[in-house]
Design an enzyme around this catalytic site. Structure first.
Site, short mmCIF file in Angstrom:
data_model
loop_
_atom_site.label_atom_id
_atom_site.label_comp_id
_atom_site.label_asym_id
_atom_site.label_seq_id
_atom_site.Cartn_x
_atom_site.Cartn_y
_atom_site.Cartn_z
N ARG A 239 -0.13 -34.14 52.14
CA ARG A 239 0.04 -32.78 52.60
C ARG A 239 1.35 -32.84 53.12
O ARG A 239 2.03 -34.12 53.60
CB ARG A 239 -0.83 -32.83 54.40
CG ARG A 239 -2.33 -33.00 53.37
CD ARG A 239 -2.66 -30.80 53.21
NE ARG A 239 -4.15 -30.77 53.16
CZ ARG A 239 -4.30 -30.79 51.72
NH1 ARG A 239 -3.32 -31.34 50.56
NH2 ARG A 239 -5.67 -30.32 51.39
N GLU A 268 3.45 -23.77 52.42
CA GLU A 268 2.71 -23.44 51.35
C GLU A 268 2.00 -22.02 51.08
O GLU A 268 0.58 -21.18 52.19
CB GLU A 268 1.54 -24.15 51.13
CG GLU A 268 2.54 -25.81 50.65
CD GLU A 268 2.01 -26.97 50.38
OE1 GLU A 268 0.56 -26.51 49.93
OE2 GLU A 268 2.07 -27.80 50.51
N HIS A 286 2.72 -28.08 44.79
CA HIS A 286 0.98 -28.73 45.33
C HIS A 286 -0.26 -28.52 44.54
O HIS A 286 -1.23 -27.65 44.09
CB HIS A 286 0.27 -27.64 46.02
CG HIS A 286 -0.37 -28.72 47.01
ND1 HIS A 286 -0.25 -28.13 48.30
CD2 HIS A 286 -1.13 -29.49 46.76
CE1 HIS A 286 -0.85 -29.00 48.74
NE2 HIS A 286 -1.77 -30.03 47.75
#
Length: 319
Positions: A239, A268, A286
């Site tokens: 994360r 994000e 990601h």
């Protein structure tokens, strides 16, 4: 028998959507845009269940405005930092996630990032792609060797252990910090450290595999970057909240950190545009779990949890 009404907030795999349509009265967000707070509040009155992704944010304020119909949030993710679990529990809403099934895919991506960061993948690709490769010498693009190096892993859950297994294929000396010490069978010879600080001191390579919590926010800050061996390489596929991005850039500027491989960021989607000036930062958007096999497995795991819940059983991945 009337089918339970299900909202799927994003475009999941075809196999998942086919199964969901067979078993539920399903509404799919084919536009594949993140569900807003307003969308979630409205859905709580229209649906018995929601399968969201980490792009939907179940904050305390949002959950406080929910209607009484919604019974279960079956996340299509392992991480649940987008869910205020106490607020959902207070409303009597069951929450599940999808562990186990994405460990290998995420570990594979961590290995890609580690190798790419260590061996100048960004700069090398640019040089060849732009036609700038016009010379060679023994000093050209010399990187950091992975084989035999010391690897520190913070968080030895499923993904951390899968990454450690792959790192052993490169004869890396694996060290780890975890909230609890692993059994000998789980550790597979990895050296346990009781503190993060002790781990950092020996980590030629450092890979983050812990959840984002208030305690782990900015886990890697200026003070901790300074504890790494000079020229360390850091990888983050967990994360973005785990890394103080300004501190990382400062460590890159001084050479304390030689390179970084990042699949997640504070913001994000979008990432941090300031990283773009660093050719020693290998970045991906990601996509740690983005393989066809894993996407099917994640979707099926979420549906398995729904099936169990509506059959009056305890979902396998109850949080």
């Amino acid at each position: 028998m009337t089918k339970k009404r299900l909202w799927i907030t994003r475009r999941l795999s075809d196999a998942t959507l086919e199964r969901a349509a067979r078993d539920y009265d399903v509404v799919i967000n084919h536009a594949d845009t993140p569900g807003t707070a307003e969308d979630l509040i409205a859905a709580s009155a229209e649906f018995d269940a929601i399968i969201p992704c980490h792009s939907e944010h179940f904050t305390a304020d949002v959950v406080a405005q929910f209607a009484d119909r919604l019974q279960i949030v079956a996340n299509h993710s392992v991480g649940v930092d987008h869910c205020n679990l106490p607020a959902l529990k207070e409303r009597g809403i069951v929450v599940t996630n999808t562990p186990d099934v994405l460990s290998d895919a995420t570990a594979e991506l961590a290995m890609l990032l580690m190798l790419g960061a260590a061996r100048h993948a960004v700069a090398g690709d640019r040089i060849v792609r732009t036609g700038a490769w016009d010379s060679w010498s023994p000093a050209f693009m010399v990187g950091k060797q992975v084989t035999g190096a010391r690897l520190g892993i913070i968080g030895m859950g499923r993904v951390g252990r899968a990454f450690a297994a792959k790192a052993r294929g490169f004869d890396m000396d694996v060290h780890y910090f975890n909230r609890t010490r692993l059994t000998d069978g789980q550790a597979q010879g990895a050296t346990y450290h009781e503190t993060v600080e002790s781990l950092l001191e020996v980590s030629d390579f450092l890979s983050l595999h812990c959840p984002a919590t208030p305690e782990t926010t900015d886990l890697m800050n200026a003070e901790r970057f300074a504890m790494l061996p000079d020229g360390a390489v850091i990888v983050n596929t967990a994360r973005g909240a785990l890394v103080d991005e300004d501190a990382l850039m400062a460590a890159l500027d001084t050479g304390k950190v030689a390179a970084a491989g990042l699949d997640c960021f504070k913001v994000e989607p979008g990432g941090n545009p300031l990283f773009s000036k660093y050719e020693n930062v290998f970045m991906l958007p990601h996509i740690g779990s983005a393989t066809r096999q894993t996407r099917d497995a994640m979707g099926f795991r979420a549906l398995d949890n729904l099936d169990a819940f509506f059959a009056g059983k305890t979902p396998r991945d109850l949080l």
